[in-house]
Each structure stands twice: as structure tokens, then as C-alpha cells.
Write an enzyme that holds these catalytic residues in place. Structure first.
Site, PDB file in Angstrom:
ATOM      1  N   GLY A  18      49.646  21.900  36.470  1.00 43.65           N
ATOM      2  CA  GLY A  18      49.542  20.969  35.348  1.00 43.65           C
ATOM      3  C   GLY A  18      49.948  21.614  34.027  1.00 43.65           C
ATOM      4  CG  ASN A  43      48.981  13.857  35.486  1.00 41.32           C
ATOM      5  OD1 ASN A  43      49.792  12.937  35.452  1.00 41.32           O
ATOM      6  ND2 ASN A  43      48.488  14.410  34.380  1.00 41.32           N
ATOM      7  CG  ASP A  66      41.926  15.266  46.518  1.00 42.02           C
ATOM      8  OD1 ASP A  66      41.285  15.840  45.617  1.00 42.02           O
ATOM      9  OD2 ASP A  66      41.933  14.023  46.671  1.00 42.02           O
ATOM     10  CG  LEU A  67      40.751  21.513  44.389  1.00 44.22           C
ATOM     11  CD1 LEU A  67      41.058  21.867  42.943  1.00 44.22           C
ATOM     12  CD2 LEU A  67      40.154  22.708  45.119  1.00 44.22           C
ATOM     13  CG  PHE A  89      43.260  24.401  34.173  1.00 48.20           C
ATOM     14  CD1 PHE A  89      43.114  24.311  32.795  1.00 48.20           C
ATOM     15  CD2 PHE A  89      43.635  25.628  34.710  1.00 48.20           C
ATOM     16  CE1 PHE A  89      43.335  25.401  31.981  1.00 48.20           C
ATOM     17  CE2 PHE A  89      43.858  26.730  33.908  1.00 48.20           C
ATOM     18  CZ  PHE A  89      43.708  26.621  32.538  1.00 48.20           C
ATOM     19  CE  LYS A  93      46.829  15.305  30.859  1.00 52.60           C
ATOM     20  NZ  LYS A  93      47.639  16.226  30.108  1.00 52.60           N
ATOM     21  CB  SER A 133      37.279  17.873  26.352  1.00 51.48           C
ATOM     22  OG  SER A 133      37.752  16.985  25.379  1.00 51.48           O
ATOM     23  CE1 TYR A 158      39.181  14.302  30.774  1.00 52.30           C
ATOM     24  CE2 TYR A 158      38.648  14.016  28.456  1.00 52.30           C
ATOM     25  CZ  TYR A 158      39.146  14.792  29.484  1.00 52.30           C
ATOM     26  OH  TYR A 158      39.580  16.075  29.220  1.00 52.30           O
ATOM     27  CE  LYS A 162      37.400  17.604  31.273  1.00 56.09           C
ATOM     28  NZ  LYS A 162      37.837  18.479  32.355  1.00 56.09           N
ATOM     29  CG  ASN A 207      47.514  12.670  24.555  1.00 49.38           C
ATOM     30  OD1 ASN A 207      47.620  12.910  25.742  1.00 49.38           O
ATOM     31  ND2 ASN A 207      46.343  12.432  23.981  1.00 49.38           N
ATOM     32  CG  LEU A 208      50.535  12.209  17.080  1.00 50.05           C
ATOM     33  CD1 LEU A 208      50.981  10.814  16.678  1.00 50.05           C
ATOM     34  CD2 LEU A 208      49.697  12.837  15.954  1.00 50.05           C
TER      35      LEU A 208
HETATM   36  P1  NAD Z   1      47.209  17.936  33.780  1.00 53.89           P
HETATM   37  O1  NAD Z   1      46.998  16.585  34.353  1.00 53.89           O
HETATM   38  O2  NAD Z   1      48.571  18.296  33.318  1.00 53.89           O
HETATM   39  O3  NAD Z   1      46.733  19.042  34.829  1.00 53.89           O
HETATM   40  C1  NAD Z   1      45.689  18.826  35.733  1.00 53.89           C
HETATM   41  C2  NAD Z   1      46.209  19.226  37.112  1.00 53.89           C
HETATM   42  O4  NAD Z   1      45.155  19.053  38.067  1.00 53.89           O
HETATM   43  C3  NAD Z   1      47.382  18.360  37.560  1.00 53.89           C
HETATM   44  O5  NAD Z   1      48.439  19.198  37.984  1.00 53.89           O
HETATM   45  C4  NAD Z   1      46.818  17.541  38.719  1.00 53.89           C
HETATM   46  O6  NAD Z   1      47.806  17.298  39.709  1.00 53.89           O
HETATM   47  C5  NAD Z   1      45.698  18.440  39.220  1.00 53.89           C
HETATM   48  N1  NAD Z   1      44.586  17.738  39.869  1.00 53.89           N
HETATM   49  C6  NAD Z   1      43.853  16.700  39.371  1.00 53.89           C
HETATM   50  N2  NAD Z   1      42.902  16.352  40.252  1.00 53.89           N
HETATM   51  C7  NAD Z   1      43.024  17.179  41.319  1.00 53.89           C
HETATM   52  C8  NAD Z   1      42.336  17.321  42.551  1.00 53.89           C
HETATM   53  N3  NAD Z   1      41.334  16.523  42.884  1.00 53.89           N
HETATM   54  N4  NAD Z   1      42.728  18.287  43.418  1.00 53.89           N
HETATM   55  C9  NAD Z   1      43.761  19.108  43.120  1.00 53.89           C
HETATM   56  N5  NAD Z   1      44.443  19.028  41.958  1.00 53.89           N
HETATM   57  C10 NAD Z   1      44.080  18.069  41.078  1.00 53.89           C
HETATM   58  O7  NAD Z   1      46.146  18.107  32.607  1.00 53.89           O
HETATM   59  P2  NAD Z   1      46.022  19.254  31.506  1.00 53.89           P
HETATM   60  O8  NAD Z   1      46.367  18.664  30.197  1.00 53.89           O
HETATM   61  O9  NAD Z   1      46.683  20.484  31.943  1.00 53.89           O
HETATM   62  O10 NAD Z   1      44.440  19.440  31.514  1.00 53.89           O
HETATM   63  C11 NAD Z   1      43.823  20.458  32.282  1.00 53.89           C
HETATM   64  C12 NAD Z   1      42.324  20.367  32.090  1.00 53.89           C
HETATM   65  O11 NAD Z   1      42.022  20.489  30.702  1.00 53.89           O
HETATM   66  C13 NAD Z   1      41.708  19.061  32.558  1.00 53.89           C
HETATM   67  O12 NAD Z   1      40.436  19.348  33.119  1.00 53.89           O
HETATM   68  C14 NAD Z   1      41.543  18.279  31.278  1.00 53.89           C
HETATM   69  O13 NAD Z   1      40.500  17.347  31.355  1.00 53.89           O
HETATM   70  C15 NAD Z   1      41.218  19.393  30.297  1.00 53.89           C
HETATM   71  N6  NAD Z   1      41.530  19.065  28.903  1.00 53.89           N
HETATM   72  C16 NAD Z   1      42.789  18.646  28.579  1.00 53.89           C
HETATM   73  C17 NAD Z   1      43.081  18.319  27.267  1.00 53.89           C
HETATM   74  C18 NAD Z   1      44.441  17.803  26.883  1.00 53.89           C
HETATM   75  O14 NAD Z   1      44.547  17.158  25.833  1.00 53.89           O
HETATM   76  N7  NAD Z   1      45.492  18.056  27.647  1.00 53.89           N
HETATM   77  C19 NAD Z   1      42.093  18.461  26.273  1.00 53.89           C
HETATM   78  C20 NAD Z   1      40.813  18.903  26.640  1.00 53.89           C
HETATM   79  C21 NAD Z   1      40.553  19.205  27.976  1.00 53.89           C
HETATM   80  C1  WQD Z   2      45.688  12.105  18.011  1.00 57.77           C
HETATM   81  C2  WQD Z   2      45.735  11.238  16.761  1.00 57.77           C
HETATM   82  C3  WQD Z   2      45.468   8.888  17.208  1.00 57.77           C
HETATM   83  C4  WQD Z   2      49.154   8.300  19.415  1.00 57.77           C
HETATM   84  C5  WQD Z   2      42.821  12.895  23.238  1.00 57.77           C
HETATM   85  C6  WQD Z   2      41.632  12.749  24.113  1.00 57.77           C
HETATM   86  C7  WQD Z   2      40.797  13.983  24.077  1.00 57.77           C
HETATM   87  C8  WQD Z   2      41.600  15.222  24.380  1.00 57.77           C
HETATM   88  C9  WQD Z   2      42.841  15.283  23.586  1.00 57.77           C
HETATM   89  C10 WQD Z   2      41.188  15.670  26.718  1.00 57.77           C
HETATM   90  C11 WQD Z   2      44.686  10.121  16.771  1.00 57.77           C
HETATM   91  C12 WQD Z   2      46.832   9.168  16.623  1.00 57.77           C
HETATM   92  C13 WQD Z   2      48.119   8.846  18.695  1.00 57.77           C
HETATM   93  C14 WQD Z   2      50.047   7.398  18.758  1.00 57.77           C
HETATM   94  C15 WQD Z   2      48.797   7.689  16.737  1.00 57.77           C
HETATM   95  N1  WQD Z   2      41.957  15.242  25.764  1.00 57.77           N
HETATM   96  N2  WQD Z   2      47.936   8.548  17.378  1.00 57.77           N
HETATM   97  N3  WQD Z   2      49.821   7.132  17.431  1.00 57.77           N
HETATM   98  O1  WQD Z   2      42.752  10.916  20.743  1.00 57.77           O
HETATM   99  O2  WQD Z   2      42.470  13.089  19.469  1.00 57.77           O
HETATM  100  O3  WQD Z   2      42.360  13.099  21.914  1.00 57.77           O
HETATM  101  O4  WQD Z   2      43.557  14.037  23.659  1.00 57.77           O
HETATM  102  O5  WQD Z   2      40.101  16.138  26.698  1.00 57.77           O
HETATM  103  O6  WQD Z   2      39.815  13.810  25.032  1.00 57.77           O
HETATM  104  O7  WQD Z   2      40.880  11.645  23.643  1.00 57.77           O
HETATM  105  O8  WQD Z   2      44.540  12.719  20.835  1.00 57.77           O
HETATM  106  O9  WQD Z   2      46.992  12.752  20.742  1.00 57.77           O
HETATM  107  O10 WQD Z   2      45.829  10.646  21.555  1.00 57.77           O
HETATM  108  O11 WQD Z   2      45.677  11.259  19.155  1.00 57.77           O
HETATM  109  O12 WQD Z   2      48.642   7.410  15.546  1.00 57.77           O
HETATM  110  O13 WQD Z   2      50.969   6.859  19.360  1.00 57.77           O
HETATM  111  O14 WQD Z   2      47.003  10.560  16.725  1.00 57.77           O
HETATM  112  O15 WQD Z   2      44.968   7.691  16.673  1.00 57.77           O
HETATM  113  O16 WQD Z   2      44.238   9.970  15.456  1.00 57.77           O
HETATM  114  P1  WQD Z   2      42.977  12.355  20.664  1.00 57.77           P
HETATM  115  P2  WQD Z   2      45.829  11.835  20.649  1.00 57.77           P
END
Ligand code: NAD
Ligand code: WQD
Length: 346
Positions: A18, A43, A66-67, A89, A93, A133, A158, A162, A207-208
Site C-alpha cells: 500500500g 487496495n 487476507d489477514l 498497516f 481507510k 490516525s 473508520y 482506530k 483526499n485533497l
Molecule cells: P493503503 O490502502 O494504500 O494500504 C493498505 C494496504 O493494506 C493495501 O495495500 C491493502 O491491499 C492492504 N490490506 C487491507 N486489508 C487487508 C487485509 N485484510 N489483508 C491483507 N492486506 C490488506 O493505505 P495507506 O494509506 O497506506 O494506509 C496504511 C495504514 O495507515 C492504514 O491502516 C490506514 O488506516 C492508516 N492511516 C492512513 C492515513 C492516510 O491518510 N493514508 C492516515 C492515517 C492512518
Molecule cells: C483535507 C482538507 C477537506 C478534498 C482524511 C481522513 C483521515 C486521515 C487523512 C486516515 C479538508 C479539503 C479535500 C477536496 C477539499 N486518513 N478538501 N477538496 O479529511 O483531513 O483526513 O485523510 O486516517 O482519517 O479523514 O483529509 O485530504 O480528505 O482533506 O477542499 O476535494 O482538504 O475539506 O479540509 P482529511 P483530506
């Protein structure tokens, strides 16, 4: 600080194909840690594993399953008795999707965690880093938010997974000699400097940053800014964006802390952000500056569920993990743009 030999510390990275996982595997391998990836590619794509090998010169061991499958996970741990740590990870998400399909999120995120913990106990693996998160804080009363700030009622299934996962790990940690570190990420953005790995949003991104880069690439007509009437200096919402390679390095700092025996308790929590808050408008300006492209922007109403502002107090992570974020917002936007361009050219 004790010098360990990384070659002796094999690490399981779940979700290693991921976005954040792949960057972390690159950093681990660069430092000489042997890595095993487990990912069901729900994903992500299998070419990511090849790209990691291309960047580092080392092909990580890769298992696709699948874990949330208890027997397969147990079988995996039984056949890997030499693991020294797990970086977990693997999870779903997408906050919005979790509102519509809460059970999908509870089943995947919690079952996978429980099976990993069971496997670790059976195999005697004693070190865990968990992806948490900043969503666990909701809208904090005081900024910058500290690890001791209250965890508020979750806004989404979600975020709830966490919060629940942190509690499960906290209560499990001392029971079989487990040491754990939960890293609360703020907003990870950007991509690897080679532009060979990065975020692969499926469908229309929520996401932004991916929405910005896709709009600049012509994939969307315009970027919608969700609200400019927030009580912030320019009216748009504020977040703590962190470059994904800085975030990846925090995981290596966390496993090293546990391997060195420097943990202050069985379960520790650290904020991983830069400590700087940037508004949506500032992010757009940064992107336009580094890409030389003007973004078509439409101001629309606030997105339901969005908080006004959050940024991290990172002093605990800076001090205890001996880690600091280094990359600027411009560097984040530039690498995200380079990644988007490499995707467009594929
Ligand atoms: P991602 O989706 O790119 O990576 C997650 C990976 O886990 C993917 O490759 C998916 O295929 C794999 N996966 C999901 N469920 C699985 C399962 N049951 N068995 C095996 N593999 C599985 O997401 P990411 O952005 O890299 O996020 C990684 C971690 O960080 C997640 O736990 C997410 O919740 C957390 N996180 C992400 C963000 C963010 O904004 N990206 C922010 C805070 C926390
Ligand atoms: C950022 C800012 C939007 C898209 C999310 C998850 C959070 C974490 C990180 C996993 C906000 C604004 C966005 C767009 C916009 N993930 N925006 N136009 O919402 O802070 O957090 O990702 O843990 O759990 O909720 O991130 O990138 O979606 O938004 O104006 O098309 O950009 O309103 O203020 P967010 P984001």
C-alpha cells in the site's frame, strides 16, 4: 544508543504494497532490515512489490492473502518463526465509505488486527508498530494536539476502528510480553523521490492532494474547495500534512526504539506530523508554485464531518523517537505532482 545489526531483525510489514507501507518497506530495506510483506492487494497492485525491488535492489518476500482469514494468518506465523517485529498497516481507510459500510470496516480492520496479534503471540513476536490516525482526536479543544489530549467520540466507523484497535493493543500489550507503539499519522501526502511508488487512489479520490494532482493532469474539471467560511485566517480548513517518506522513517525509528529496549512502557503512542498547519488555500498555492500550473477552483459548501483545524504537537516523537519531519509543503506537492505525471505517462 545500542547498535543493532538490522540484518538480524526480520520485520513483517502488513499492507506493505500500500501507499505508506511501500514507502516504509523501502526505508527498512535501505537500512538493511529483511522484510516480509503480507498484502491481499485489496487496495494496491502487485507491481508495487517489483518497484520496491527496483528502488532498493532487494526483492522483499511477498505473500498475498487476507489477514482477516484466521487460518491463513496462523499458518503464516507458524511458518515464520524468525520474525522480530510487525508493522501493521493493513486496513481499509476510506472514511466516507466506512459511513455507508460500517461492518466492512469493523470486520476487516479488527479481524486482521486480532489475527495478527494471535499470530504474534503464537510465534513469540514481541514488537508491534500500529498505524493509527489523528482522527482519534476528532476536533481537539486545544492546538497543537498532544498525545494526552482526549480521544473523542468517533465521527466515523473508520476512526472508531482506530480507537478500538489502540485499546485492543493497549490491553493485549503486557499479556504476552508484547511491546507496541501506535503512531497517530496526520495527513500523509507526496510520493517517493523516484516517482516509482506513490498513492494509488482507486476511483475518484476523496483526499485533497490526489484530487489536486489529478485536476492539474486534466482528469477533473475543477477542484472543489470544501468551505471558505471556517474560523481560520483565510477561511479554509487547516491540516498537518506530512511527506510520506518522513512518515515512513518514523516507523523505522519506532522499531529501533523497541529493538534497543528504549520503550518507556509496553504501549506507547506518538503523533506523527510536522507540527505545522496549512490551510486548503495554502496547499493549493504551494502546488501552483511548484508545478507552475494554475488550478481551476470552485468554492463549495463544507464537507459534512470535516473538522475545522488540527495540527500536531510532535515534541514527544521528536524527543523519544529521535525523529523529525524534514520535508516542506512545497516538497510534498512537488513529489505528489511528479508521481501523478509518472502515472499519467504509464
Ligand atoms: P493503503 O490502502 O494504500 O494500504 C493498505 C494496504 O493494506 C493495501 O495495500 C491493502 O491491499 C492492504 N490490506 C487491507 N486489508 C487487508 C487485509 N485484510 N489483508 C491483507 N492486506 C490488506 O493505505 P495507506 O494509506 O497506506 O494506509 C496504511 C495504514 O495507515 C492504514 O491502516 C490506514 O488506516 C492508516 N492511516 C492512513 C492515513 C492516510 O491518510 N493514508 C492516515 C492515517 C492512518
Ligand atoms: C483535507 C482538507 C477537506 C478534498 C482524511 C481522513 C483521515 C486521515 C487523512 C486516515 C479538508 C479539503 C479535500 C477536496 C477539499 N486518513 N478538501 N477538496 O479529511 O483531513 O483526513 O485523510 O486516517 O482519517 O479523514 O483529509 O485530504 O480528505 O482533506 O477542499 O476535494 O482538504 O475539506 O479540509 P482529511 P483530506
Amino acid at each position: 544508543m545500542t547498535e543493532i545489526n538490522p540484518g538480524d531483525f526480520k520485520i513483517l510489514v502488513t499492507g506493505g504494497a500500500g501507499y505508506i507501507g511501500s514507502h516504509t518497506v523501502v526505508e527498512l530495506q535501505k537500512q538493511g532490515f529483511p522484510v516480509v510483506i503480507v498484502d491481499n492487494l485489496s487496495n494496491s497492485r502487485d507491481f508495487v512489490v517489483d518497484r520496491i525491488a527496483e528502488i532498493t535492489g532487494v526483492a522483499p518476500e511477498f505473500h498475498r492473502f487476507d489477514l482477516a482469514d484466521r487460518d491463513k494468518t496462523a499458518g503464516f506465523f507458524a511458518s515464520h518463526p524468525d520474525l522480530k517485529a510487525v508493522i501493521h498497516f493493513a486496513a481499509f481507510k476510506a472514511v466516507g465509505e466506512s459511513m455507508g459500510e460500517p461492518l466492512k470496516y469493523y470486520l476487516n480492520n479488527l479481524d486482521a488486527l486480532l489475527n495478527v496479534l494471535q499470530g504474534m503471540r503464537a510465534a513469540g513476536v514481541e514488537n508491534l508498530v500500529f498505524s493509527s490516525s489523528c482522527t482519534v482526536y476528532g476536533q481537539p479543544d486545544d492546538l497543537p494536539v498532544r498525545e494526552t489530549s482526549p480521544v473523542k467520540d468517533a465521527w466515523s466507523p473508520y476512526a472508531n476502528t482506530k480507537q478500538m484497535s489502540e485499546q485492543i493493543i493497549r490491553f493485549t500489550s503486557s499479556s504476552f510480553g508484547l511491546r507496541a507503539i501506535a503512531l497517530r499519522y496526520f495527513n500523509p501526502v507526496g510520493a517517493h523521490e523516484t516517482a516509482r511508488i506513490g498513492e494509488l487512489p482507486l476511483g475518484i479520490p476523496n483526499n485533497l492532494t490526489p484530487f489536486i494532482t489529478q485536476t492539474a493532469a486534466g482528469l477533473h474539471e475543477c477542484l472543489k474547495v470544501f468551505g471558505d467560511d471556517y474560523p481560520t485566517p483565510d477561511g479554509t480548513a487547516i491540516r498537518d500534512y506530512i511527506h510520506v517518506t518522513d512518515l515512513a522513517r518514523a516507523h523505522i525509528a519506532a522499531v529501533r526504539r523497541m529493538f534497543d529496549g528504549r520503550s518507556a512502557s509496553d504501549f506507547e503512542v506518538f503523533n506523527v506530523g510536522t507540527g505545522n498547519g496549512y490551510s486548503v488555500k495554502e496547499v493549493i498555492q504551494s502546488f501552483e508554485r511548484v508545478s507552475g500550473k494554475k488550478l481551476p477552483v470552485d468554492i463549495v459548501s463544507r464537507r459534512p464531518g470535516d473538522i475545522v483545524q488540527v495540527w500536531a504537537d510532535t515534541s514527544l516523537a521528536n524527543r523519544e523517537l529521535c525523529w523529525e519531519a524534514e520535508k516542506t509543503l512545497d516538497e510534498m506537492m512537488l513529489s505528489a505532482w511528479e508521481w501523478q505525471q509518472s502515472l499519467s505517462n504509464q
